[in-house]
Write an enzyme that holds these catalytic residues in place. Structure first.
Site, short mmCIF file in Angstrom:
data_model
loop_
_atom_site.label_atom_id
_atom_site.label_comp_id
_atom_site.label_asym_id
_atom_site.label_seq_id
_atom_site.Cartn_x
_atom_site.Cartn_y
_atom_site.Cartn_z
N ARG A 7 24.26 1.62 -22.62
CA ARG A 7 23.18 0.81 -22.03
C ARG A 7 22.01 0.68 -23.01
NH1 ARG A 7 25.26 3.68 -17.44
NH2 ARG A 7 24.48 5.53 -18.46
N ARG A 31 33.17 5.85 -28.11
CA ARG A 31 33.87 5.36 -26.92
C ARG A 31 35.24 4.75 -27.21
NH1 ARG A 31 30.63 1.97 -22.49
NH2 ARG A 31 29.47 3.88 -22.31
N GLY A 90 16.42 8.76 -29.33
CA GLY A 90 16.03 8.57 -27.94
C GLY A 90 16.85 9.42 -27.01
N THR A 91 17.97 9.94 -27.50
CA THR A 91 18.87 10.74 -26.67
C THR A 91 18.13 11.99 -26.20
OG1 THR A 91 20.62 10.00 -28.14
CG2 THR A 91 21.18 11.73 -26.56
N ASN A 118 10.87 9.44 -24.37
CA ASN A 118 10.67 8.17 -23.70
C ASN A 118 9.92 7.21 -24.62
OD1 ASN A 118 9.96 6.08 -21.81
ND2 ASN A 118 10.40 7.56 -20.18
N PHE A 119 10.53 6.05 -24.87
CA PHE A 119 9.91 5.04 -25.76
C PHE A 119 9.04 4.06 -24.97
CE2 PHE A 119 13.37 6.35 -28.63
CZ PHE A 119 12.65 6.47 -29.82
N HIS A 146 15.90 8.34 -11.63
CA HIS A 146 16.73 7.59 -12.59
C HIS A 146 17.96 7.01 -11.92
CE1 HIS A 146 14.28 9.65 -15.62
NE2 HIS A 146 14.69 8.72 -16.46
N HIS A 147 18.59 6.09 -12.64
CA HIS A 147 19.88 5.53 -12.25
C HIS A 147 20.91 6.65 -12.09
CE1 HIS A 147 21.53 6.15 -16.35
NE2 HIS A 147 20.25 5.99 -16.70
N LYS A 150 22.99 8.78 -15.03
CA LYS A 150 22.34 9.70 -15.97
C LYS A 150 23.02 11.07 -15.90
CE LYS A 150 17.81 11.36 -17.47
NZ LYS A 150 18.13 11.13 -18.88
#
Ligand SMILES: NC(=O)c1ccc[n+]([C@@H]2O[C@H](COP(=O)([O-])OP(=O)(O)OC[C@H]3O[C@@H](n4cnc5c(N)ncnc54)[C@H](O)[C@@H]3O)[C@@H](O)[C@H]2O)c1
Ligand SMILES: O=C(O)C1=N[C@H](C(=O)O)CCC1
Length: 256
Positions: A7, A31, A90-91, A118-119, A146-147, A150
């Site tokens: 994402r 992946r 960002g991970t 967090n950006f 969060h979604h 996560k």
């Protein structure tokens, strides 16, 4: 771009492609072996080498953007630093020890980098405002939302918020010392006497509320990322600036 099929990775890859000052020189994702970026609908017309094994990556990249998973990011960041590539991470989900190791490696290699839980500018400001408020309101609860895909909890942002608050908050026993939990976990995770609650729901992206309570009054600070585009301004700033340094920062505020 590590995690380019995800994402965030796909959103950030698109941001790089759309920015005339940047060039996407390679993508990496565990992946799938067969797809390369040129065949991926999201990146039509691009001819960028795709890698699926960290050990096989060959690149002259100057910046390594990482949106992968907690178990992969440490090795990825080490790979980048060892190859003189500035990591923009960002991970979330790295341990404090892993972050310290990477900071030492960055110093040794004289490579600049950034780890940002967090950006989003709204999240960076929320953390700063919360730290300010905690000087006056030591009673605080953090609720991150969060979604439901996560995989780490609490969120990196919530941990970072709690750490910033802990720097200024007068330590105290919060709530009733005799309280019991009828269902274990009801009061959330505990960090230095503060409680952190993690909500996971479809429809959410990334949101955080910090609630403060005092005698007869309360203060709630909230930020919302409604769309992953909200993180791209911060990623762009980091990519532009990170090569100017010889150390690995934690927190986007260090580069703003
Ligand atoms: N810092 C921020 O502002 C910010 C914002 C959003 C998400 N995040 C974090 O970014 C990370 C990714 O989030 P997402 O929603 O894009 O997740 P996602 O699951 O959509 O994407 C992760 C991608 O990493 C790939 N991957 C898995 N293992 C890998 C490995 N060993 N090497 C390379 N690639 C691998 C997966 O195949 C997948 O494509 C999470 O840690 C999340 O918390 C940070
Ligand atoms: O979608 C995610 O996962 C996010 N993770 C970050 C965190 O753990 O704080 C930031 C916001 C989005």
């Amino acid at each position: 771009m590590a995690g380019y099929k995800g994402r965030m990775g796909s959103t950030a890859a698109q941001m790089v492609i759309d920015n005339p000052d940047f060039e996407l020189v390679g993508v990496f994702d565990a992946r799938s072996q067969e797809q390369n970026l040129g065949e991926d609908d999201r990146f039509k017309g691009q001819d960028v080498p795709a890698f699926h094994d960290l050990n096989l990556i060959k690149t002259d990249a100057t910046v390594w953007i990482d949106f992968t998973i907690p178990t992969a990011v440490y090795e990825n960041a080490k790979f980048a630093l060892n190859h003189g590539i500035s990591p923009v991470i960002g991970t979330t989900g790295m341990t404090d020890e892993q972050v310290k190791d990477l900071q030492a490696l960055a110093k040794e290699k004289k490579v600049g980098g950034l780890i940002a839980p967090n950006f989003g500018i709204s999240a960076v400001l929320l953390m700063q405002f919360a730290q300010q408020a905690a000087k006056y309101f030591p009673d605080v609860e953090i609720i991150e939302m969060h979604h439901d895909d996560k995989i780490d909890s609490p969120s990196g942002t919530a941990i970072s918020t709690a750490k910033k608050i802990a720097e200024v908050r007068q330590p105290k026993q919060q709530g009733n010392p005799d309280a019991t939990e009828t269902i274990p976990g009801a009061r959330g995770a505990e960090y230095e006497g503060m409680r952190i609650h993690a909500v996971r729901l479809p429809g959410l992206v990334a949101h955080e509320e910090v609630m403060f309570g005092g005698p007869g009054e309360g203060l709630t600070i909230r930020q919302d990322s409604f769309d992953r585009i909200s993180f791209m301004t911060g990623v762009k700033v980091a990519v532009e600036k990170v090569n100017q340094y010889h150390e690995l920062f934690v927190g986007l505020e260090n580069l703003l």
